[in-house]
Design a protein around this motif. Structure first.
Motif, mmCIF file in Angstrom:
data_model
loop_
_atom_site.group_PDB
_atom_site.id
_atom_site.type_symbol
_atom_site.label_atom_id
_atom_site.label_comp_id
_atom_site.label_asym_id
_atom_site.label_seq_id
_atom_site.Cartn_x
_atom_site.Cartn_y
_atom_site.Cartn_z
ATOM 1 N N HIS A 65 58.034 31.130 35.729
ATOM 2 C CA HIS A 65 58.230 30.582 34.385
ATOM 3 C C HIS A 65 57.277 31.243 33.372
ATOM 4 O O HIS A 65 56.540 30.560 32.670
ATOM 5 C CB HIS A 65 58.006 29.064 34.377
ATOM 6 C CG HIS A 65 59.008 28.303 35.173
ATOM 7 N ND1 HIS A 65 58.908 28.156 36.547
ATOM 8 C CD2 HIS A 65 60.132 27.633 34.805
ATOM 9 C CE1 HIS A 65 59.917 27.439 36.982
ATOM 10 N NE2 HIS A 65 60.677 27.113 35.961
ATOM 11 N N PRO A 66 57.262 32.560 33.303
ATOM 12 C CA PRO A 66 56.404 33.195 32.295
ATOM 13 C C PRO A 66 56.928 32.935 30.889
ATOM 14 O O PRO A 66 58.131 32.844 30.665
ATOM 15 C CB PRO A 66 56.503 34.695 32.650
ATOM 16 C CG PRO A 66 57.815 34.830 33.338
ATOM 17 C CD PRO A 66 58.027 33.545 34.082
ATOM 18 N N GLY A 67 56.026 32.769 29.958
ATOM 19 C CA GLY A 67 56.423 32.534 28.575
ATOM 20 C C GLY A 67 56.817 31.108 28.287
ATOM 21 O O GLY A 67 57.340 30.820 27.200
ATOM 22 N N SER A 68 56.577 30.188 29.217
ATOM 23 C CA SER A 68 56.952 28.790 29.004
ATOM 24 C C SER A 68 55.991 28.134 28.021
ATOM 25 O O SER A 68 54.851 28.575 27.847
ATOM 26 C CB SER A 68 56.937 28.041 30.338
ATOM 27 O OG SER A 68 55.658 28.125 30.948
ATOM 28 N N PRO A 69 56.429 27.041 27.345
ATOM 29 C CA PRO A 69 55.550 26.344 26.393
ATOM 30 C C PRO A 69 54.301 25.798 27.085
ATOM 31 O O PRO A 69 54.338 25.405 28.248
ATOM 32 C CB PRO A 69 56.439 25.206 25.862
ATOM 33 C CG PRO A 69 57.839 25.671 26.098
ATOM 34 C CD PRO A 69 57.796 26.484 27.359
ATOM 35 N N ASN A 70 53.213 25.748 26.351
ATOM 36 C CA ASN A 70 51.956 25.263 26.901
ATOM 37 C C ASN A 70 52.006 23.758 27.136
ATOM 38 O O ASN A 70 52.532 23.011 26.309
ATOM 39 C CB ASN A 70 50.791 25.582 25.955
ATOM 40 C CG ASN A 70 50.609 27.064 25.735
ATOM 41 O OD1 ASN A 70 51.183 27.882 26.450
ATOM 42 N ND2 ASN A 70 49.813 27.411 24.752
ATOM 43 N N PRO A 189 58.998 36.276 27.826
ATOM 44 C CA PRO A 189 57.803 36.534 27.018
ATOM 45 C C PRO A 189 57.893 37.788 26.174
ATOM 46 O O PRO A 189 57.104 37.974 25.259
ATOM 47 C CB PRO A 189 56.690 36.664 28.073
ATOM 48 C CG PRO A 189 57.399 37.040 29.312
ATOM 49 C CD PRO A 189 58.742 36.384 29.250
ATOM 50 N N ARG A 190 58.899 38.676 26.455
ATOM 51 C CA ARG A 190 59.047 39.912 25.682
ATOM 52 C C ARG A 190 60.088 39.790 24.600
ATOM 53 O O ARG A 190 60.304 40.724 23.824
ATOM 54 C CB ARG A 190 59.430 41.056 26.631
ATOM 55 C CG ARG A 190 58.366 41.345 27.682
ATOM 56 C CD ARG A 190 58.939 42.128 28.825
ATOM 57 N NE ARG A 190 59.559 43.351 28.359
ATOM 58 C CZ ARG A 190 60.392 44.087 29.056
ATOM 59 N NH1 ARG A 190 60.700 43.701 30.265
ATOM 60 N NH2 ARG A 190 60.909 45.192 28.583
ATOM 61 N N ARG A 191 60.764 38.606 24.537
ATOM 62 C CA ARG A 191 61.858 38.467 23.587
ATOM 63 C C ARG A 191 61.386 38.628 22.147
ATOM 64 O O ARG A 191 61.988 39.338 21.349
ATOM 65 C CB ARG A 191 62.516 37.100 23.782
ATOM 66 C CG ARG A 191 63.816 36.929 23.009
ATOM 67 C CD ARG A 191 64.474 35.609 23.373
ATOM 68 N NE ARG A 191 64.780 35.559 24.787
ATOM 69 C CZ ARG A 191 64.697 34.464 25.539
ATOM 70 N NH1 ARG A 191 64.273 33.330 25.000
ATOM 71 N NH2 ARG A 191 64.998 34.498 26.819
ATOM 72 N N LYS A 192 60.287 37.954 21.795
ATOM 73 C CA LYS A 192 59.780 38.045 20.436
ATOM 74 C C LYS A 192 59.304 39.448 20.114
ATOM 75 O O LYS A 192 59.495 39.941 19.000
ATOM 76 C CB LYS A 192 58.643 37.043 20.236
ATOM 77 C CG LYS A 192 59.099 35.596 20.237
ATOM 78 C CD LYS A 192 57.940 34.666 19.926
ATOM 79 C CE LYS A 192 58.419 33.221 19.883
ATOM 80 N NZ LYS A 192 57.294 32.281 19.595
#
Length: 219
Positions: A65-70, A189-192
């Motif tokens: 789940h990389p890039g998931s909300p904190n 996580p690379r989408r932005k």
């Protein structure tokens, strides 16, 4: 919540400073580095235990789940470590005990944690990095204390060295490489970053047209 983050980091920094001051008072006959390394040892143990609980029990799993909300617990853990890294960076700069490489390591750690807190995501990966880097820290400090007390060349020193090499190789290098692969392979996580890249490419492609158009209008 974003406005409360600097306050949490400030409280963490104050807590580490207070702990350092107490160690300096408690061990007056020792050097300032002795007290600083006790603070480092304390952070290493706390950060390892907390990051292990966050990663293995509370979740989410950083490899899937990389890039998931904190999460709230992740934010607490990052604020705790950010306050420590700020304290240690200031201490190293003031006493001039470390070279440029270690100072750069501290700066990268501070920037990475700050970015995750500001964006509100990817704390799972940052927490995993903290776990991988801090799990060997208590052993590293133990080696220093053993050397200072003249007990390094003993069975205890050999055991500490053995576990340090095993954990460094297995966790920092092995698991660290796996985490990096999962981070690069995951699109989330690379989408932005990709969106920003395409927007930049779009602006770059429009610039010649705009310049030419403006030039023609001037004539």
């Amino acid at each position: 919540m974003l406005f409360a983050l600097p306050l949490r980091v400030a409280c963490s920094l104050l807590a580490w400073l207070s702990l350092y001051a107490w160690f300096c008072h408690r061990y007056k006959h020792r050097s300032y580095e002795w007290s600083c390394r006790l603070v480092t040892l304390t952070h290493g143990i706390l950060a390892t235990c907390l990051s292990a609980y966050i990663g293995f029990i509370d979740g989410p799993w950083p490899l899937s789940h990389p890039g998931s909300p904190n999460t709230t617990l992740q934010v607490h853990g990052l604020c705790l470590s950010l306050g420590y890294f700020l304290f240690d960076l200031c201490w190293c700069v003031y006493f001039q005990t470390e070279g440029a490489l270690m100072l750069a390591h501290h700066l990268v750690s501070i920037l990475g944690i700050t970015a995750s807190l500001a964006l509100g995501e990817s704390a799972a990966e940052v927490n995993a990095v903290i776990f991988g880097s801090e799990i060997t820290n208590p052993l590293l400090q133990a080696r220093w204390f053993l050397k200072e007390t003249g007990c390094y060349h003993s069975l205890t020193g050999d055991v500490v060295d053995f576990f340090f090499v095993v954990l460094f190789t297995g966790v920092r290098i092995g698991v660290g490489a796996w985490l990096m692969y999962c981070e690069l392979a995951s699109p989330k996580p690379r989408r932005k970053s990709m969106k920003k890249y395409h927007a930049w490419r779009s602006r770059r492609s429009e610039e010649p047209y705009l310049k030419t158009n403006g030039h023609l209008k001037n004539h």
